[in-house]
Write a protein that holds these residues in place. Structure first.
Motif, short mmCIF file in Angstrom:
data_model
loop_
_atom_site.label_atom_id
_atom_site.label_comp_id
_atom_site.label_asym_id
_atom_site.label_seq_id
_atom_site.Cartn_x
_atom_site.Cartn_y
_atom_site.Cartn_z
N GLY A 279 0.84 -1.19 0.00
CA GLY A 279 0.00 0.00 0.00
C GLY A 279 0.87 1.24 0.00
N GLU A 280 0.72 2.09 -1.00
CA GLU A 280 1.58 3.27 -1.04
C GLU A 280 0.81 4.53 -0.65
OE1 GLU A 280 4.20 4.85 -4.23
OE2 GLU A 280 4.75 2.72 -4.36
N LEU A 281 1.41 5.34 0.14
CA LEU A 281 0.76 6.58 0.57
C LEU A 281 0.88 7.61 -0.56
CD1 LEU A 281 -0.42 7.56 3.32
CD2 LEU A 281 1.77 8.68 3.67
N SER A 282 -0.24 8.22 -0.86
CA SER A 282 -0.18 9.27 -1.88
C SER A 282 0.19 10.60 -1.22
CB SER A 282 -1.53 9.39 -2.58
OG SER A 282 -1.54 10.57 -3.31
N ILE A 283 1.39 11.05 -1.48
CA ILE A 283 1.83 12.27 -0.80
C ILE A 283 1.75 13.50 -1.69
CG2 ILE A 283 3.29 11.20 0.95
CD1 ILE A 283 5.64 11.72 -0.93
N MET B 52 -0.20 16.31 -0.01
CA MET B 52 0.59 16.86 1.09
C MET B 52 1.69 17.75 0.55
SD MET B 52 1.41 15.13 4.45
CE MET B 52 2.85 15.18 5.45
N MET B 53 2.27 17.32 -0.53
CA MET B 53 3.32 18.07 -1.21
C MET B 53 2.80 19.45 -1.64
SD MET B 53 6.38 17.46 -1.94
CE MET B 53 7.36 18.79 -2.55
N ASP B 54 1.58 19.46 -2.19
CA ASP B 54 0.95 20.72 -2.61
C ASP B 54 0.87 21.69 -1.44
OD1 ASP B 54 0.65 19.60 -5.02
OD2 ASP B 54 -1.50 19.22 -4.87
N MET B 55 0.37 21.16 -0.33
CA MET B 55 0.20 21.98 0.86
C MET B 55 1.55 22.54 1.33
SD MET B 55 -1.41 20.60 4.35
CE MET B 55 0.13 20.00 5.02
N MET B 56 2.50 21.66 1.40
CA MET B 56 3.84 22.06 1.86
C MET B 56 4.42 23.15 0.97
SD MET B 56 4.96 20.35 4.53
CE MET B 56 5.06 18.82 5.38
N LEU C 18 6.20 9.63 -9.77
CA LEU C 18 7.41 10.35 -9.37
C LEU C 18 7.66 10.12 -7.88
CD1 LEU C 18 9.26 12.39 -10.86
CD2 LEU C 18 7.98 14.18 -9.71
N ASN C 19 8.88 9.88 -7.52
CA ASN C 19 9.19 9.67 -6.11
C ASN C 19 9.40 11.01 -5.41
OD1 ASN C 19 9.87 8.64 -3.67
ND2 ASN C 19 11.87 7.86 -4.28
N LEU C 20 8.36 11.41 -4.67
CA LEU C 20 8.39 12.74 -4.03
C LEU C 20 8.98 12.73 -2.63
CD1 LEU C 20 4.90 14.08 -5.10
CD2 LEU C 20 7.09 14.89 -5.90
N VAL C 21 9.30 11.57 -2.14
CA VAL C 21 9.73 11.46 -0.74
C VAL C 21 10.97 12.32 -0.43
CG1 VAL C 21 10.43 9.87 1.07
CG2 VAL C 21 8.63 9.23 -0.51
N PRO C 22 12.01 12.33 -1.24
CA PRO C 22 13.17 13.19 -0.91
C PRO C 22 12.83 14.67 -0.88
CG PRO C 22 13.73 11.66 -2.67
CD PRO C 22 12.26 11.54 -2.46
N THR D 109 10.09 19.49 4.62
CA THR D 109 9.78 19.36 6.05
C THR D 109 10.88 19.97 6.91
OG1 THR D 109 8.94 17.22 5.34
CG2 THR D 109 8.83 17.71 7.69
N ILE D 110 12.10 19.88 6.45
CA ILE D 110 13.20 20.50 7.21
C ILE D 110 13.18 22.02 7.04
CG2 ILE D 110 15.71 20.69 7.36
CD1 ILE D 110 15.76 17.67 6.64
N LEU D 111 12.86 22.46 5.85
CA LEU D 111 12.86 23.91 5.57
C LEU D 111 11.78 24.64 6.35
CD1 LEU D 111 13.50 24.36 1.76
CD2 LEU D 111 14.78 25.39 3.63
#
Lengths: 177, 181
Positions: free
Chosen positions: A13-17, A20-24, B12-16, B22-24
């Motif tokens: 199961g992969e979390l769709s981030i 969250m990325m948009d918000m950040m 796309l791998n957005l984790v990095p 998150t640090i910024l």
């Protein structure tokens, strides 16, 4: 049941981030916009409420004198404590400089500290030798808005005696100007 | 090869990037300034021997505008402005304030009538010969709160109701604070 248990680890199961990325990203842009490189900072507390003003002139780095309702600080170092006494006429509580800290209008401890600062700044400016770094006796005054004028007057008088003659009252920008 | 690419949609791998952001954010939150500061310039009154009187003094005395702040209101003084401030015959405390507070005894800073002070100072600035005057001396009483002092400096500095080149009209921007009683 046993079959199901065995299957679970294979399903990833992969979390769709993305959301969250948009918000950040939005938060990041907002914070970058409000990022400040201002020379001075105000530590807000119950004892220090800076008044609002329509003034627009940006502050520049100088010796920072903070007068709260409980103490006086020079460049974030506490110099002396103020006392609260009931007023003789109205009975209201008023803030004042303790009598034993004063010589006439002058606040002795504050004078010593400010004179040290002034002499140090003068020495620095002499070494630098440029016009920009010349010691002009500028001092930033952050005072609580409820302080009575006699405390401010004593502090200003003391600063004046210690070679600081150009006062810059720090205020929060607001209102029409 | 092309067939395989079309078949599986690679994400796309957005984790990095996420880690970086998150640090910024805490770092920027610390450095963020949500209020903007400003300063009001003021100087101590000059202490020294009295200046020799100039030749012009009799014809055109300097304005030497001063505003006293008491627990009753503002008292405006200066030379040649008696008509505007409506100076009475009484001298000293008997005369009462030029601009009294809206509430007797001025319990809060809001009760000081700063709008009226600005109006009066504008009128004084409009007098012939006062166009170049920029100084005002504030003489607050001991118990006047600092906030009232700032309010008075604001109302003496400019008049927001009159615009010059899109900015408020400048009245008396140079404030000198004199030790009151």
């Amino acid at each position: 049941m046993a079959k199901k248990k065995g299957r679970r680890p294979t399903v990833e199961g992969e979390l769709s981030i993305t959301s969250m990325m948009d918000m950040m990203t939005i938060i990041l842009v907002f914070l970058l916009k409000s990022y400040s490189t201002e020379d001075i900072s105000v530590k807000a507390s119950d004892d220090l409420e800076i008044p609002l003003s329509s003034a627009k002139k940006p502050p520049r780095l100088a010796v920072n004198l903070v007068v709260t309702r409980s103490q006086v600080l020079v460049d974030s170092v506490p110099v002396l404590s103020l006392e609260r006494v009931p007023d003789e006429e109205t009975g209201e509580e008023i803030v004042r400089v303790p009598e034993d800290e004063k010589k006439g209008q002058m606040v002795s401890k504050l004078y010593d500290r400010l004179l040290e600062k002034a002499e140090y700044a003068e020495e620095l400016s002499q070494r630098a030798g440029t016009e920009d770094s010349e010691f002009k006796g500028q001092i930033l005054l952050q005072c609580d808005r409820r302080l009575p004028f006699n405390v401010i007057r004593e502090v200003m008088y003391t600063a004046g005696q210690a070679k600081f003659g150009e006062f810059k009252f720090v205020v929060i920008q607001g209102g029409e100007g | 090869m092309a067939k395989k690419r079309l078949g599986t949609a690679e994400e796309l791998n957005l984790v990095p990037i996420m880690n970086l952001v998150t640090i910024l954010i805490p770092f920027l939150l610390m450095a963020a300034q949500f209020i903007s500061l400003a300063v009001i310039d003021s100087t101590l009154p000059a202490i020294g021997p009295p200046q020799p009187p100039s030749e012009q003094e009799d014809d055109d005395p300097p304005l030497s505008l001063s505003v006293m702040i008491t627990d009753e209101g503002f008292t405006v003084k200066g030379s040649g402005i008696d008509e505007i401030v409506g100076a009475s015959e009484d001298e000293g405390e008997e005369a009462g304030p030029t601009i009294p507070c809206t509430v007797q005894g001025c319990p809060t800073p809001d009760t000081y009538n700063v709008a009226e002070l600005t109006r009066m100072l504008t009128e004084i600035k409009d007098l012939p010969g006062n166009e170049d005057e920029e100084n005002v001396i504030l003489v607050p009483e001991s118990r006047v709160p600092y906030e009232v002092l700032v309010l008075t400096m604001d109302s003496a500095r400019n008049d927001p109701s009159q615009k010059v080149d899109g900015k408020s009209r400048i009245l008396f921007p140079f404030v000198v604070i004199a030790g009151g009683a």
